[in-house]
Design an enzyme around this catalytic site. Structure first.
Site, PDB file in Angstrom:
ATOM      1  CG  HIS A  25       8.250  46.168  63.051  1.00  0.00           C
ATOM      2  ND1 HIS A  25       8.348  44.796  63.109  1.00  0.00           N
ATOM      3  CD2 HIS A  25       8.415  46.503  61.748  1.00  0.00           C
ATOM      4  CE1 HIS A  25       8.581  44.314  61.885  1.00  0.00           C
ATOM      5  NE2 HIS A  25       8.618  45.332  61.042  1.00  0.00           N
ATOM      6  CG  ASP A  73       8.755  44.013  54.035  1.00  0.00           C
ATOM      7  OD1 ASP A  73       9.907  44.517  54.025  1.00  0.00           O
ATOM      8  OD2 ASP A  73       8.273  43.462  55.042  1.00  0.00           O
TER       9      ASP A  73
HETATM   10 ZN    ZN Z   1       8.689  45.102  58.915  1.00  0.00          ZN
END
Ligand code: ZN
Length: 390
Positions: free
Chosen positions: A197, A275
């Protein structure tokens, strides 16, 4: 003592015919190909498919309706019990961005609950991954902007104290103020750091690796992309031999050609991750991720109401099948879901079939679906063909 025989076995990153694994109690005591040893005990001949080390998922936010950051003991138990149905024998629970104090509470809660998760056949929990809150606002994806902060020493120490050894890695953006010192502090405390990120340049990622960062979180997603004069996070991840990158191969997050590029450029440094969020293993509907509502529609990744992709509903065995379907060799795909993540996460004893290793195994049928999974030598999922006893 028991002996498992399979038409194909993954040994040292290569598929070999006529493999066998000998298990005693919770450990592998011998592996090989060809004629197995004639020892007394239970012998099971798996009629098809491949025997592999158990799959290791380095990034899992939740599954089966439970968001791990606030799941209760029953929720954790259900997730750890059912993940082996996807071939997972070890998982890194992931908590996304929240205020530092909230994450510290979540870490303490994890330690408390994890101690109570007992019983044979539960997927191992390899400590926690904190994804945030030290992320770039411009690359935040589904993370709440108001909770993104710099990794100042107080915040890092608060999290390390709360974790008390239960923190495996932290995803952060190395361009944030104080990040390099934070990476050094975390690495010194035995906590890995992932770049993610992030809008970092190639040089900033290199500086993060100099400071001790060794991972990149979900390569390509939520990071500065590859440009030929500005290689960004992706360029650094693909070329820096110190970095192992997670990759979400649900065929929504990353184009197949970009998957092939990653496996080609970063040979041995790509790990399949899911994820996954609470939506994994569930029908379409509404779920939570870090306190935000997320919608899952059929055959689509989960999304927040503003349209941002919020994790996945991907099972890691499906990631292996997807990788193979787009041209990744099976041995490469399986290694990317076993030895590579285990090693990158600091667990070199996992993710391999070798004498002395924990007996974490998965049997994939000819269609690469999970037929059986063992954790610590215990059959955690599936049924076996009849055994012969000698
Ligand atoms: Zn992420």
């Amino acid at each position: 003592m028991s002996l498992l025989q399979a038409p194909t076995i993954l040994l040292d990153g290569a598929l070999q015919p006529d493999g066998w694994v000998q298990v005693e109690g919770t450990r592998i005591v011998a592996v090989g190909t060809g004629s197995p040893p004639l020892t007394a005990g239970r012998r099971v001949e798996l009629p098809e498919g491949t025997l592999s080390p158990g799959l290791v998922d380095a990034q899992c936010n939740g599954a089966f309706g439970h968001d791990l950051v606030d799941a209760d003991l029953a929720g954790w138990h259900e997730v750890a019990t059912r993940l082996p149905s996807t071939g997972v024998t070890a998982v890194v629970p992931t908590f996304i961005t929240a205020p530092v104090a909230t994450l510290a509470d979540a870490l303490r809660r994890f330690r408390h609950l994890d101690r109570q998760l007992e019983g044979p056949g539960l997927a191992r929990r390899l400590g926690v991954h904190l994804e945030g809150p030290f992320l770039a606002p411009t690359r935040r994806g589904a993370h709440r902007e108001q909770d993104l902060v710099d990794p100042d020493p107080t915040a890092i120490d608060t999290l390390l104290d709360a974790a008390d050894g239960a923190l495996t890695y932290v995803t952060l953006a190395p361009e944030r103020r104080g990040a390099i010192a934070a990476i050094e502090r975390l690495a010194a405390a035995g906590v890995s750091v992932a770049v993610g990120h992030s809008d970092a340049t190639d040089a900033q990622v290199g500086a993060a690796a100099d400071a001790g960062a060794r991972l990149v979180t979900h390569l390509y997603n939520a990071q500065r992309p590859l440009h030929h004069r500005d290689p960004g996070v992706v360029g650094a991840a693909l070329t820096d031999p110190r970095l192992t990158s997670g990759l979400i191969v649900d065929l929504h997050h990353v184009h197949p050609h970009a998957v092939l590029l990653a496996f080609t450029a970063a040979t041995g440094r790509i790990m399949l991750v899911t994820d996954a969020i609470a939506a994994l293993g569930m029908p379409p509907g509404r779920f939570e991720l870090g306190g935000e509502e997320v919608h899952l529609e059929a055959d689509r990744p989960p999304r927040r109401s503003d349209g941002a992709i919020a994790g996945s509903a991907l099972a890691i065995d499906a990631a292996v099948r997807n990788a193979v379907a787009i041209g990744i060799p099976l041995a490469t795909a399986l290694t990317a879901a076993t030895r590579i993540p285990a090693t990158a996460l600091g667990h070199p004893e996992l993710g391999r079939l070798a004498p002395g290793a924990p007996a974490d195994l998965v049997w994939l049928d000819d269609g690469l679906h999970v037929a059986a999974t063992w954790v610590d030598g215990h059959l955690a999922h599936g049924e076996l063909p009849g055994a012969t006893t000698t």
